[in-house]
Enzyme design. Structure first.
Site, mmCIF file in Angstrom:
data_model
loop_
_atom_site.group_PDB
_atom_site.id
_atom_site.type_symbol
_atom_site.label_atom_id
_atom_site.label_comp_id
_atom_site.label_asym_id
_atom_site.label_seq_id
_atom_site.Cartn_x
_atom_site.Cartn_y
_atom_site.Cartn_z
ATOM 1 N N ASN A 1 3.208 68.610 -17.070
ATOM 2 C CA ASN A 1 2.840 67.225 -17.376
ATOM 3 C C ASN A 1 3.108 66.248 -16.234
ATOM 4 O O ASN A 1 2.375 65.278 -16.067
ATOM 5 C CB ASN A 1 3.534 66.749 -18.650
ATOM 6 N N ASN B 1 6.783 62.822 -17.470
ATOM 7 C CA ASN B 1 5.378 62.705 -17.858
ATOM 8 C C ASN B 1 4.685 61.478 -17.300
ATOM 9 O O ASN B 1 3.471 61.342 -17.433
ATOM 10 C CB ASN B 1 5.251 62.728 -19.385
ATOM 11 N N HIS C 1 13.930 71.522 -15.692
ATOM 12 C CA HIS C 1 12.888 70.549 -15.361
ATOM 13 C C HIS C 1 13.265 69.701 -14.148
ATOM 14 O O HIS C 1 12.413 69.022 -13.590
ATOM 15 C CB HIS C 1 12.641 69.644 -16.568
#
Length: 189
Positions: A114, A68, A21
């Site tokens: 997200n 997010n 990520h």
């Protein structure tokens, strides 16, 4: 002087440093090194650095809000510098692309990401260029998606990523020069 923000998406904290990520942050660190910028200033709920190159102001931004909520930092910086979405380049991981493949787009959906979804929501626009780096070589589909993207990159993945970072840098330079079509034809894949 035209100004661009290049955003690397990732999560703050040492435990996330080499996760899938965080490939956006890894790429941004490479760009910073190439431009001789330190990403050490704190503002916009982010760390950032800036320089002037080729007659353009370039801001490198690492949101510190967790993935997010990345749009909070991006919107704050965009408003401060009075930058339109077309001058915000977002670098992120992409679970739908094979590891270390690159996909450059002028605009588009969040693709289930997200961080991108929050940026689109906060900017009220999806018209910003993005450079997505694949992280999808998940052989064991029993591993939940969240666990996969928050898992550390393997040595093989890190090696492959290192080979593609000059392409991410080259693409970002072309985008700031108004040559996104050339960036897409040269570096997508």
């Amino acid at each position: 002087m035209e100004t661009f923000i290049i955003v690397g998406l990732g999560n703050p904290g040492r435990e996330y440093a080499t996760t899938r990520h965080n490939v956006g942050w890894i790429a941004l660190d490479f760009i910073a090194k190439e431009l001789g910028i330190k990403i050490s200033k704190i503002k916009f709920k982010a760390t950032y650095g800036e320089t002037i190159t080729n007659g353009k102001k370039i801001i490198l931004l690492k949101p510190q809000t967790f993935m997010n909520s990345s749009g909070i930092s991006v919107k704050a910086a965009a408003e401060y510098y009075k930058i339109r979405p077309q001058n915000i380049i977002v670098i992120s991981d992409d679970i739908n692309l094979q590891s270390n493949k690159i996909r450059i787009r002028k605009s588009g959906s969040d693709g289930g990401h997200n961080g991108l979804a929050n940026i689109i929501y906060m900017l009220e626009s999806n018209s910003f260029p993005r450079i997505r780096i694949g992280v999808s070589d998940r052989e064991n589909t029993a591993i939940p998606l969240a666990d996969w993207v928050l898992g550390n990159l393997s040595e093989e993945e890190l090696s492959g990523l290192a080979k593609r970072l000059p392409d991410v840098y080259g693409a970002s330079v072309l985008i700031t020069e108004g040559k996104i079509d050339l960036a897409m034809s040269k570096y997508n894949g």
